[in-house]
Design an enzyme around this catalytic site. Sequence first.
Site, mmCIF file in Angstrom:
data_model
loop_
_atom_site.group_PDB
_atom_site.id
_atom_site.type_symbol
_atom_site.label_atom_id
_atom_site.label_comp_id
_atom_site.label_asym_id
_atom_site.label_seq_id
_atom_site.Cartn_x
_atom_site.Cartn_y
_atom_site.Cartn_z
ATOM 1 N N ASN A 99 0.814 -1.216 0.000
ATOM 2 C CA ASN A 99 0.000 0.000 0.000
ATOM 3 C C ASN A 99 0.849 1.268 0.000
ATOM 4 O O ASN A 99 1.668 1.481 0.893
ATOM 5 C CB ASN A 99 -0.896 -0.015 1.251
ATOM 6 C CG ASN A 99 -2.158 0.797 1.077
ATOM 7 O OD1 ASN A 99 -2.442 1.319 0.007
ATOM 8 N ND2 ASN A 99 -2.936 0.897 2.150
ATOM 9 N N GLU A 148 1.654 -6.888 11.552
ATOM 10 C CA GLU A 148 1.166 -6.692 10.176
ATOM 11 C C GLU A 148 2.218 -6.059 9.280
ATOM 12 O O GLU A 148 2.178 -6.239 8.072
ATOM 13 C CB GLU A 148 -0.153 -5.905 10.145
ATOM 14 C CG GLU A 148 -0.074 -4.484 10.663
ATOM 15 C CD GLU A 148 -1.436 -3.796 10.721
ATOM 16 O OE1 GLU A 148 -2.384 -4.397 11.236
ATOM 17 O OE2 GLU A 148 -1.543 -2.655 10.238
ATOM 18 N N ASP A 194 -6.272 -3.341 1.570
ATOM 19 C CA ASP A 194 -5.127 -3.264 0.651
ATOM 20 C C ASP A 194 -4.500 -4.626 0.409
ATOM 21 O O ASP A 194 -3.576 -4.753 -0.393
ATOM 22 C CB ASP A 194 -4.075 -2.255 1.153
ATOM 23 C CG ASP A 194 -3.747 -2.381 2.627
ATOM 24 O OD1 ASP A 194 -4.665 -2.301 3.458
ATOM 25 O OD2 ASP A 194 -2.558 -2.562 2.952
ATOM 26 N N HIS A 225 -3.216 -10.195 9.186
ATOM 27 C CA HIS A 225 -3.692 -8.923 8.638
ATOM 28 C C HIS A 225 -4.604 -9.208 7.453
ATOM 29 O O HIS A 225 -4.311 -10.099 6.653
ATOM 30 C CB HIS A 225 -2.451 -8.145 8.198
ATOM 31 C CG HIS A 225 -2.680 -6.743 7.796
ATOM 32 N ND1 HIS A 225 -1.818 -6.091 6.952
ATOM 33 C CD2 HIS A 225 -3.641 -5.859 8.114
ATOM 34 C CE1 HIS A 225 -2.243 -4.843 6.770
ATOM 35 N NE2 HIS A 225 -3.337 -4.676 7.464
ATOM 36 N N GLU A 272 -8.465 -11.231 10.139
ATOM 37 C CA GLU A 272 -9.104 -9.934 9.891
ATOM 38 C C GLU A 272 -9.891 -9.984 8.581
ATOM 39 O O GLU A 272 -9.424 -10.537 7.588
ATOM 40 C CB GLU A 272 -8.026 -8.840 9.809
ATOM 41 C CG GLU A 272 -8.590 -7.456 9.517
ATOM 42 C CD GLU A 272 -7.526 -6.357 9.521
ATOM 43 O OE1 GLU A 272 -6.325 -6.671 9.692
ATOM 44 O OE2 GLU A 272 -7.900 -5.193 9.353
ATOM 45 N N GLU A 325 -4.287 -4.462 19.354
ATOM 46 C CA GLU A 325 -3.472 -4.667 18.139
ATOM 47 C C GLU A 325 -2.406 -3.587 18.003
ATOM 48 O O GLU A 325 -2.691 -2.401 18.214
ATOM 49 C CB GLU A 325 -4.440 -4.630 16.944
ATOM 50 C CG GLU A 325 -3.829 -4.811 15.580
ATOM 51 C CD GLU A 325 -4.931 -4.990 14.525
ATOM 52 O OE1 GLU A 325 -5.972 -5.610 14.824
ATOM 53 O OE2 GLU A 325 -4.743 -4.499 13.398
ATOM 54 N N HIS A 331 -14.407 -4.789 11.115
ATOM 55 C CA HIS A 331 -13.913 -3.473 11.532
ATOM 56 C C HIS A 331 -15.105 -2.534 11.685
ATOM 57 O O HIS A 331 -15.726 -2.153 10.695
ATOM 58 C CB HIS A 331 -12.943 -2.952 10.459
ATOM 59 C CG HIS A 331 -12.411 -1.585 10.722
ATOM 60 N ND1 HIS A 331 -11.315 -1.358 11.516
ATOM 61 C CD2 HIS A 331 -12.831 -0.358 10.306
ATOM 62 C CE1 HIS A 331 -11.072 -0.052 11.567
ATOM 63 N NE2 HIS A 331 -11.974 0.578 10.841
HETATM 64 O O1 EZ4 Z 1 -3.553 0.542 8.264
HETATM 65 O O2 EZ4 Z 1 -3.447 -2.119 5.889
HETATM 66 O O3 EZ4 Z 1 -5.375 -3.895 10.804
HETATM 67 N N1 EZ4 Z 1 -5.384 -3.228 9.844
HETATM 68 C C1 EZ4 Z 1 -4.636 -2.130 9.655
HETATM 69 C C2 EZ4 Z 1 -4.712 -1.573 8.263
HETATM 70 C C3 EZ4 Z 1 -3.471 -0.790 7.848
HETATM 71 C C4 EZ4 Z 1 -3.365 -0.805 6.346
HETATM 72 C C5 EZ4 Z 1 -2.085 -0.141 5.880
HETATM 73 O O4 EZ4 Z 1 -1.913 -0.344 4.521
HETATM 74 O O5 EZ4 Z 1 -3.954 -1.668 10.546
HETATM 75 O O6 EZ4 Z 1 -5.886 -0.830 8.092
HETATM 76 CO CO CO Z 2 -3.828 -3.041 12.226
#
Ligand code: EZ4
Ligand code: CO
Length: 402
Positions: free
Chosen positions: A37, A262, A316, A312, A339, A236, A122
Amino acid sequence: MKITNALVNVCSPGRNFVTLKIETDDGIYGLGDATLNGREMAVVSYLTEHVIPCLIGRDPFQTEDIWQYLYRGAYWRRGPVTMAAIAAVDVSLWDIKGKALRTPVYNLLGGKSREGVLVYAHAHGSTVEEAVDDVGRHVELGYLAVRAQSGVPGLESTYGVPKGTQAYEPAERGLPSESRWSSELYLRHTPRLFQKIREAFGEDVHLLHDCHHRLTPIEAARLGKDLEPFHLFWMEDPIPAELQVGFKLLREHTTTPIATGEVFNTIWDAHDLIRRQWIDYIRTSVVHAGGFTHLKKIADFAAIYNVRTGCHGATDLSPITMAAALHFGIAIHNFGIQEHMPHSAETDEVFPHAYRFDAGYMYPGDAPGLGVDIDESLASKYPYQRAYLPINRKLDGTLTDW
Ligand code: EZ4
Ligand code: CO
């Protein structure tokens, strides 16, 4: 079987994705995600100029040797650009193996260890009330685990909360935007958010929270202690992970479980945290930690120390990585949680896939390989657009971690 050709596709169906396609002499091809990203074109260049020429003529079943060739053979090791490129090759090759053997990739990684992959959503809101409502919306959708983020009074924006009404997407087209940050305001506010969520939904829903590397160890320790009454599934990325001994300090102060990784690229970023048991979940992903070949080694190492995975899975990470994560998560023994930030409709159309969500779990499907494709003619309608993650400054203007 031999690799005959490899092509890199860059498209932007709402956001940028870099995709590697490896073709073979018997007509089977494999796909791998190479998206980094905000630094997408660095990986494109690494792949086209340095990696692809070395792949032609190789046996695509030799995933271990090709991985070592690209990692050790480069002399210049590790780092996000290199490891995303290696991951894209590795994932493409496992996709080819699965298709050639007519079996889903999870069968090559150990077979099914569970029926479905527990995922977390989220949820966000600019206020506590809006965030509580959004947690409720995700519970209604069937999620059993929800990460909650809310705006902080006194700060214009923060991680995880979109500015408008659209779904959260951290990268923005054009040059990087700048936000302002205050750990003091955030630390005062965040426990109230989780108090309200527990009051509204009780103890059953798993709750998570992302600090996005913004705290010092002692600040994170305070937050961890303040959140203990609300029994989080995890906190996290509490602190930046360069100085890892900070996790020791944090760990000694709180029973709130800790997840990180991540932004890690190899086991060498994670082994101390794991063997000292300073973390509970390792968040390295298939795309940013060298593909299945390397992530499996990280997970197996973590298993010895009772550390589970929590890969993660933000927007992206392309649908190819989502599929890869699900094949991985269903197969390994020490899976923790995955996630899941759903992609836009445009992205889902460009990458048709077999995976699906049902009642809190995701399922990779039974298609041979990964079960994801790319519609190249549709992808060509969404050309690359330069985009960046935001920059973060403290209230006095000092640059800090975003
Ligand atoms: O900010 O993937 O847990 N997820 C995160 C993401 C990161 C992005 C960065 O490219 O922390 O949303
Ligand atoms: Co994160």
